[in-house]
Write a protein that holds these residues in place. Structure first.
Motif, PDB file in Angstrom:
ATOM      1  N   SER A  84       0.834  -1.080   0.064  1.00  0.00           N
ATOM      2  CA  SER A  84      -0.163   0.087  -0.144  1.00  0.00           C
ATOM      3  C   SER A  84       0.896   1.099  -0.083  1.00  0.00           C
ATOM      4  CB  SER A  84      -1.060   0.009   1.402  1.00  0.00           C
ATOM      5  OG  SER A  84      -1.799  -0.863   1.124  1.00  0.00           O
ATOM      6  N   GLN A  85       2.168   1.038  -0.277  1.00  0.00           N
ATOM      7  CA  GLN A  85       3.178   2.204  -0.076  1.00  0.00           C
ATOM      8  C   GLN A  85       3.341   2.649  -1.329  1.00  0.00           C
ATOM      9  OE1 GLN A  85       6.441   1.530   2.621  1.00  0.00           O
ATOM     10  NE2 GLN A  85       7.886   2.855   1.406  1.00  0.00           N
ATOM     11  N   LYS A  86       3.432   4.119  -1.681  1.00  0.00           N
ATOM     12  CA  LYS A  86       3.711   4.615  -2.998  1.00  0.00           C
ATOM     13  C   LYS A  86       5.056   4.302  -3.312  1.00  0.00           C
ATOM     14  CE  LYS A  86       0.361   7.354  -3.503  1.00  0.00           C
ATOM     15  NZ  LYS A  86       0.206   8.759  -3.298  1.00  0.00           N
ATOM     16  N   SER A  87       5.269   3.779  -4.715  1.00  0.00           N
ATOM     17  CA  SER A  87       6.232   3.176  -5.227  1.00  0.00           C
ATOM     18  C   SER A  87       7.633   4.324  -5.033  1.00  0.00           C
ATOM     19  CB  SER A  87       6.271   2.577  -6.432  1.00  0.00           C
ATOM     20  OG  SER A  87       5.987   3.529  -7.431  1.00  0.00           O
ATOM     21  N   GLY A  88       7.388   5.418  -5.067  1.00  0.00           N
ATOM     22  CA  GLY A  88       8.384   6.390  -5.286  1.00  0.00           C
ATOM     23  C   GLY A  88       8.880   6.595  -3.650  1.00  0.00           C
ATOM     24  N   THR A  89       8.468   6.196  -2.620  1.00  0.00           N
ATOM     25  CA  THR A  89       9.150   6.332  -1.569  1.00  0.00           C
ATOM     26  C   THR A  89       9.832   5.099  -1.112  1.00  0.00           C
ATOM     27  OG1 THR A  89       7.043   5.206  -0.235  1.00  0.00           O
ATOM     28  CG2 THR A  89       6.814   7.761  -0.601  1.00  0.00           C
ATOM     29  N   LEU A  90       9.938   4.081  -1.897  1.00  0.00           N
ATOM     30  CA  LEU A  90      10.487   2.700  -1.522  1.00  0.00           C
ATOM     31  C   LEU A  90      12.054   3.034  -1.779  1.00  0.00           C
ATOM     32  CD1 LEU A  90       8.577   0.159  -4.040  1.00  0.00           C
ATOM     33  CD2 LEU A  90       8.506   0.472  -1.362  1.00  0.00           C
ATOM     34  N   SER A  91      12.851   2.369  -1.028  1.00  0.00           N
ATOM     35  CA  SER A  91      14.471   2.261  -1.307  1.00  0.00           C
ATOM     36  C   SER A  91      14.632   1.817  -2.788  1.00  0.00           C
ATOM     37  CB  SER A  91      15.207   1.265  -0.439  1.00  0.00           C
ATOM     38  OG  SER A  91      14.780  -0.052  -0.663  1.00  0.00           O
ATOM     39  N   GLY A  92      15.850   2.188  -3.072  1.00  0.00           N
ATOM     40  CA  GLY A  92      16.388   1.770  -4.509  1.00  0.00           C
ATOM     41  C   GLY A  92      16.296   0.103  -4.680  1.00  0.00           C
ATOM     42  N   GLY A  93      16.777  -0.671  -3.924  1.00  0.00           N
ATOM     43  CA  GLY A  93      16.549  -2.005  -3.970  1.00  0.00           C
ATOM     44  C   GLY A  93      15.073  -2.579  -4.187  1.00  0.00           C
ATOM     45  N   GLU A  94      14.202  -1.871  -3.242  1.00  0.00           N
ATOM     46  CA  GLU A  94      12.799  -2.500  -3.181  1.00  0.00           C
ATOM     47  C   GLU A  94      12.029  -1.858  -4.473  1.00  0.00           C
ATOM     48  OE1 GLU A  94      12.104  -1.758   1.601  1.00  0.00           O
ATOM     49  OE2 GLU A  94      11.722  -0.052   0.208  1.00  0.00           O
ATOM     50  N   GLN A  95      12.811  -0.786  -5.066  1.00  0.00           N
ATOM     51  CA  GLN A  95      12.091  -0.096  -6.294  1.00  0.00           C
ATOM     52  C   GLN A  95      12.402  -0.954  -7.574  1.00  0.00           C
ATOM     53  OE1 GLN A  95      12.825   3.717  -7.340  1.00  0.00           O
ATOM     54  NE2 GLN A  95      12.027   4.542  -5.605  1.00  0.00           N
TER      55      GLN A  95
END
Length: 237
Positions: free
Chosen positions: A131-142
């Motif tokens: 449910s988290q905005k993808s722009g707020t993920l870490s580089g690895g999570e993205q």
């Protein structure tokens, strides 16, 4: 599975690819290594039909003429997906929305749910952040989300452009372990473009070396790792 012959691409008067040949077999992992500007990313863009190829180029996928397919049909009808350098996620959308959006052309609702469960099994961090905005993920999570999104849209061949870029070593290995799992358990063929030549050759079964738009060397990855010229030019040996 995929055969490319005499691939030529130009940007105005600049020749990016001078007529290269390569193949990808079902379930195979291959890599393309080379210096910046060698034509690695352009090769992936050409397969995805995102750049125009020159006359004389031939690309076939399972007997179909790839040049007859626009970029969207390459994904939706042929199952060839592209994870570009920089990930190109929809940063204002959540993890789940990015994954759902990737399935817009699919009509197999039951399989979509199974694929979602599969991706969350391989990338448990994405499940935690669905449910988290993808722009707020870490580089690895993205990077994990970019791979999962590509899997959700079509999974016969996955084209990956610099998946290790900007990742810490531990996250980088997590990503590559997940790719190996997708390849081995799902049968997805992978074509990898990677600046980290040693990592790419350790991960793949076959490799190609590009220099200034020309294919100068190819072979089993284990052989390329031990090739003196490859070691000198790309492995710091």
């Amino acid at each position: 599975m995929l055969t490319v012959e005499n691939l030529k691409v130009s940007y105005g008067n600049i020749k990016a690819l001078h007529g290269i040949d390569f193949t990808i077999d079902a379930g195979e992992i291959i890599c393309i290594i080379g210096a910046n500007g060698a034509g690695k990313s352009t090769t992936l863009w050409a397969i995805s039909r995102l750049v125009k190829v020159e006359d004389g180029t031939r690309m076939t996928y399972d007997g179909k003429n790839l040049l007859e397919y626009p970029a969207d049909k390459v994904v939706s009808e042929l199952g060839i997906t592209h994870v570009p350098e920089g990930r190109r996620l929809f940063g204002n959308l959540t993890v789940m929305e990015n994954l759902r959006l990737a399935t817009f052309a699919r009509r197999d609702a039951e399989q979509i749910e199974k694929d979602l469960d599969r991706m969350f099994g391989i990338f448990p961090r994405l499940k935690e952040r669905e449910s988290q905005k993808s722009g707020t993920l870490s580089g690895g999570e993205q990077q994990m989300l970019a791979i999962a999104r590509a899997f959700m849209s079509g999974r016969k061949i996955m084209l990956l452009d610099e998946p290790s870029m900007g990742l810490a070593p531990l996250l980088m290995m997590d990503v590559f372990d997940a790719l190996k799992e997708i390849n081995q358990q799902e049968g997805t063929a992978i074509m990898l473009v990677e600046q980290n030549a040693r990592l790419a050759l350790q991960f793949s079964t076959r490799g190609y070396v590009l220099e200034n738009g020309n294919l100068v060397l190819e072979g089993k990855s284990s052989e390329l790792l031990n090739d003196p010229e490859v070691q000198k030019a790309y492995l710091g040996g």
